[in-house]
Design an enzyme around this catalytic site. Sequence first.
Site, short mmCIF file in Angstrom:
data_model
loop_
_atom_site.label_atom_id
_atom_site.label_comp_id
_atom_site.label_asym_id
_atom_site.label_seq_id
_atom_site.Cartn_x
_atom_site.Cartn_y
_atom_site.Cartn_z
CG HIS A 73 -1.69 -1.21 1.48
ND1 HIS A 73 -2.04 -1.66 2.73
CD2 HIS A 73 -2.20 -2.11 0.60
CE1 HIS A 73 -2.74 -2.77 2.63
NE2 HIS A 73 -2.84 -3.08 1.35
CE1 TYR A 136 -0.66 2.80 10.16
CE2 TYR A 136 0.02 0.67 11.04
CZ TYR A 136 -0.94 1.47 10.45
OH TYR A 136 -2.18 0.95 10.14
#
Length: 475
Positions: A73, A136
């Site tokens: 992605h 993240y």
Amino acid sequence: MSIAFGKSLSVRETPIPGLIVVDLPVHGDARGWFKENWQREKMTAGAVGLPDFGPVQNNISFNDAVGTTRGIHAEPWDKYVSVATGRIFGAWVDLREGESFGTVFTTELDPSTAIFVPRGVGNSYQTLEPDTAYAYLVNDHWSPDVTYTFLNLADETAAIEWPIPLAEVEISAKDKNHPRLADVVPMPPRKILVTGANGQLGRALREEFGDHPWIEYATRADLDLTSPDLDAARRWRDYGTIINAAAYTKVDAAETPDGRVEAWAANVTAVAALARIATANGITLVHISSDYVFDGCKSEAYTTEDAVSPLGVYGQTKAAGDAIVSAVPRHHIFRTSWVIGDGANFVRTMAALADRGVNPRVVDDQVGRLTFTRDIAATIRAVLESGAPSGVHNVSGDGEPVTWFDIARDVFELTGHDPTRVTGVSTDVYFADAAGPVAPRPRNSVLALSDDDLVVTSDHRERLRSYLSVSGSPA
């Protein structure tokens, strides 16, 4: 799980531009371990030098089984990924437009390693231990309305060597059906917005940057910079740079009651709004300044370090705009003088008077150098593409400083007319019979030019020659 203790905080470059592996110090004993996962002051300074990317959201991905595979992605934001528990194999593919499109990098990550993933780089992770969790940080909030780019995990061109074959791992049906590299639509760069697109500099910027889907040229009819709704006028996180070429430049009219209001609105209020937006969204703000921020009393050329001391309303508003923009974390201030481009300007006026047989009086006690909008636009592009640090840049023509009287005589001569038709007069005499307010002008408008190769310079009188055609009309 084996963790590498005792590392020094350091970074490693990868073949993908901007993709940076970070080695993290992990401190452990019989009780467990501790690390500073993200420490802005340390990680964005000195030899480490990670981008100060301004994270706004923290996400955690937990994976039960070995072999859980996610990706590939590419998102329209920057991402800082680190492992909390377990170990992962990571694969990154550059899916941005440009020469590095399709470049692949792989490595393993454990709690002692993190990676900074720039916008548009596809990322994928395969767990190598059970109960693996990785976190993240991202510098934008997730939205279904933004552009994402995907690549098939089994793409033959990328040829990623997965530790656990894809046929044996857990993958979502959606990830299995992503396109091959040949069919990927590259992630475009963050947008560039150019305001004041119909002005002299705006037209030069359009010629310099060209027409691309990620470059937007806006006039006041398209975007009112003084609108109270400016914050909601665009999805500003999609923009990387704003070049503000819009300004109020009627120096004499600025001395009138109405003009004063308009000058402050365009040169200060609008600039403040753009500065607020740029700061909140990590945008680089490009601001065009002027020699009018100085009083012209200095006997030498003005440097980028000289203190401002404007004389009139126009100069005061430009100086105020400079001060506002200088507080934006990512900014460039381009200070110019005697600007000439595609539009109404002094050179065009003199050429027209010469053709009509008019013998003008021109001031001969103001000294400076012409600055051509093509050079300003080229300099702006060079500075932006170089990644130069924020600051002030003097941009003007090079060569011997002259007066407006000298320039007028040059225009007459270059268009085939007798230069002696031009008469030199002092500024005070020239404006003695003016019908309205007259703004004070700096008598010295000479800007000091550095040896910086990013600033496009050429002899201003030679550029004047190329600007004029044989018939006397600007080329």
